[in-house]
Design a protein around this motif. Structure first.
Motif, mmCIF file in Angstrom:
data_model
loop_
_atom_site.group_PDB
_atom_site.id
_atom_site.type_symbol
_atom_site.label_atom_id
_atom_site.label_comp_id
_atom_site.label_asym_id
_atom_site.label_seq_id
_atom_site.Cartn_x
_atom_site.Cartn_y
_atom_site.Cartn_z
ATOM 1 N N VAL A 217 0.832 -1.207 0.000
ATOM 2 C CA VAL A 217 0.000 0.000 0.000
ATOM 3 C C VAL A 217 0.867 1.257 0.000
ATOM 4 N N ARG A 218 1.935 1.259 0.781
ATOM 5 C CA ARG A 218 2.834 2.417 0.793
ATOM 6 C C ARG A 218 3.414 2.657 -0.594
ATOM 7 N N ASP A 219 3.908 1.597 -1.232
ATOM 8 C CA ASP A 219 4.512 1.742 -2.548
ATOM 9 C C ASP A 219 3.471 2.122 -3.607
ATOM 10 N N PHE A 220 2.240 1.602 -3.468
ATOM 11 C CA PHE A 220 1.149 1.965 -4.372
ATOM 12 C C PHE A 220 0.902 3.474 -4.311
ATOM 13 N N PHE A 221 0.808 4.031 -3.103
ATOM 14 C CA PHE A 221 0.544 5.464 -2.967
ATOM 15 C C PHE A 221 1.731 6.316 -3.398
ATOM 16 N N ASP A 222 2.948 5.810 -3.221
ATOM 17 C CA ASP A 222 4.125 6.538 -3.708
ATOM 18 C C ASP A 222 4.060 6.714 -5.219
ATOM 19 N N ASP A 223 3.496 5.721 -5.916
ATOM 20 C CA ASP A 223 3.433 5.728 -7.371
ATOM 21 C C ASP A 223 2.122 6.310 -7.912
ATOM 22 N N ASN A 224 1.108 6.452 -7.070
ATOM 23 C CA ASN A 224 -0.218 6.881 -7.523
ATOM 24 C C ASN A 224 -0.779 7.953 -6.595
ATOM 25 N N LYS A 225 -0.195 9.116 -6.654
ATOM 26 C CA LYS A 225 -0.640 10.227 -5.807
ATOM 27 C C LYS A 225 -2.111 10.522 -6.092
ATOM 28 N N GLY A 226 -2.888 10.686 -5.034
ATOM 29 C CA GLY A 226 -4.301 11.017 -5.189
ATOM 30 C C GLY A 226 -5.207 9.812 -5.366
ATOM 31 N N ALA A 227 -4.642 8.609 -5.421
ATOM 32 C CA ALA A 227 -5.468 7.403 -5.546
ATOM 33 C C ALA A 227 -6.153 7.137 -4.214
ATOM 34 N N SER A 228 -7.188 6.313 -4.259
ATOM 35 C CA SER A 228 -7.930 6.006 -3.032
ATOM 36 C C SER A 228 -7.424 4.706 -2.407
ATOM 37 N N LEU A 229 -7.734 4.526 -1.122
ATOM 38 C CA LEU A 229 -7.391 3.284 -0.447
ATOM 39 C C LEU A 229 -8.133 2.120 -1.102
ATOM 40 N N ALA A 230 -9.357 2.361 -1.550
ATOM 41 C CA ALA A 230 -10.123 1.313 -2.239
ATOM 42 C C ALA A 230 -9.376 0.838 -3.492
ATOM 43 N N ASP A 231 -8.747 1.772 -4.220
ATOM 44 C CA ASP A 231 -7.951 1.400 -5.401
ATOM 45 C C ASP A 231 -6.752 0.549 -4.990
ATOM 46 N N ALA A 232 -6.087 0.965 -3.916
ATOM 47 C CA ALA A 232 -4.917 0.217 -3.438
ATOM 48 C C ALA A 232 -5.318 -1.190 -3.031
ATOM 49 N N ILE A 233 -6.443 -1.310 -2.338
ATOM 50 C CA ILE A 233 -6.905 -2.627 -1.882
ATOM 51 C C ILE A 233 -7.287 -3.508 -3.061
ATOM 52 N N LYS A 234 -7.932 -2.921 -4.065
ATOM 53 C CA LYS A 234 -8.314 -3.695 -5.257
ATOM 54 C C LYS A 234 -7.058 -4.231 -5.952
ATOM 55 N N CYS A 235 -6.038 -3.401 -6.079
ATOM 56 C CA CYS A 235 -4.790 -3.832 -6.700
ATOM 57 C C CYS A 235 -4.090 -4.896 -5.844
ATOM 58 N N TRP A 236 -4.121 -4.723 -4.512
ATOM 59 C CA TRP A 236 -3.516 -5.703 -3.599
ATOM 60 C C TRP A 236 -4.208 -7.061 -3.739
ATOM 61 N N LYS A 237 -5.541 -7.058 -3.790
ATOM 62 C CA LYS A 237 -6.279 -8.320 -3.933
ATOM 63 C C LYS A 237 -5.928 -9.005 -5.246
ATOM 64 N N TYR A 238 -5.794 -8.207 -6.297
ATOM 65 C CA TYR A 238 -5.378 -8.754 -7.590
ATOM 66 C C TYR A 238 -3.977 -9.366 -7.461
ATOM 67 N N LYS A 239 -3.063 -8.611 -6.857
ATOM 68 C CA LYS A 239 -1.666 -9.031 -6.766
ATOM 69 C C LYS A 239 -1.527 -10.342 -6.008
ATOM 70 N N LYS A 240 -2.207 -10.464 -4.892
ATOM 71 C CA LYS A 240 -2.043 -11.672 -4.089
ATOM 72 C C LYS A 240 -2.762 -12.879 -4.695
ATOM 73 N N SER A 241 -3.594 -12.647 -5.701
ATOM 74 C CA SER A 241 -4.291 -13.771 -6.352
ATOM 75 C C SER A 241 -3.483 -14.380 -7.497
ATOM 76 N N ILE A 242 -2.400 -13.693 -7.888
ATOM 77 C CA ILE A 242 -1.612 -14.191 -9.023
ATOM 78 C C ILE A 242 -0.279 -14.760 -8.549
ATOM 79 N N LYS A 243 0.309 -15.550 -9.408
ATOM 80 C CA LYS A 243 1.589 -16.187 -9.137
ATOM 81 C C LYS A 243 2.691 -15.137 -9.088
ATOM 82 N N GLY A 244 3.652 -15.330 -8.196
ATOM 83 C CA GLY A 244 4.803 -14.431 -8.141
ATOM 84 C C GLY A 244 4.894 -13.674 -6.836
ATOM 85 N N HIS A 245 5.773 -12.703 -6.812
ATOM 86 C CA HIS A 245 6.003 -11.912 -5.598
ATOM 87 C C HIS A 245 4.801 -11.011 -5.316
#
Length: 196
Positions: free
Chosen positions: A150-178
């Motif tokens: 979440v910290r790195d998401f906001f560093d790269d996406n100024k003005g984004a919402s926490l809901a956006d960060a959470i949606k991206c996090w859920k996507y990230k943890k559902s896929i293979k890899g880091h």
């Protein structure tokens, strides 16, 4: 998008390590398979990967030892092995550093890693930790992947919402890899089919 496999004994350690699992899932797996369930998420993950690859049970690294009984601390005193924060330690550091002293995580780690050094060394280390903390981005421990993401998401996406960060996090943890943030994770914001 590849679907995260269920955590069972059918997985190989390498495949298991490519996906994100909650600590609760790791603990449950340990209980179900006779593995020690103590320790942090990193330790549990290593224990399960070892078990999946070898079928052997790796014991917990957590060792309970007898606490050293100390009655007085001076600057020349040696930091005891298996350091444990106590009221005696807190009183000593408050007296030497000031009322603002607190056992922050970085300082506790330093104390536990530096038994044999003096408490004068510890005071200098505390001051250095406080100084460097003011200068830059705080390190987040490995087991707090969500916080780091979440910290790195906001560093790269100024003005984004926490809901956006959470949606991206859920996507990230559902896929293979880091599980570190990457700009390509933003596709989750365009994909209306991303699982909630």
């Amino acid at each position: 998008m590849s679907e995260r496999p269920e955590l069972t004994t059918e997985l190989k350690g390498k495949e298991f390590l490519e996906y994100y699992y909650l600590k609760e899932e790791l603990v449950c797996f340990c209980h179900d398979n006779g593995l020690p369930a103590s320790g942090g998420k990193v330790e549990l993950t290593e224990r399960i990967a070892y078990f999946l690859d070898t079928g052997k049970v790796r014991s917990s690294k957590t060792v309970r030892s007898s606490k050293h009984r100390i009655s007085e601390i001076t600057k020349e005193s040696i930091i005891e092995p298996d350091f444990v924060c106590s009221e005696l330690h807190r009183a000593f550091f408050k007296n030497e550093i000031g009322e603002s002293f607190s056992f922050n995580v970085a300082f506790q780690k330093w104390l536990k890693a530096n038994s044999g050094k003096t408490y004068a060394d510890a005071i200098a280390a505390y001051k250095e930790i406080k100084r460097t903390k003011k200068q830059g981005k705080k390190d987040i421990d490995k087991q707090f992947e969500y916080n780091t993401y979440v910290r790195d998401f906001f560093d790269d996406n100024k003005g984004a919402s926490l809901a956006d960060a959470i949606k991206c996090w859920k996507y990230k943890k559902s896929i293979k890899g880091h599980n570190r943030y990457e700009r390509s994770d933003l596709r989750a914001l365009d994909d209306q089919t991303t699982a909630e």
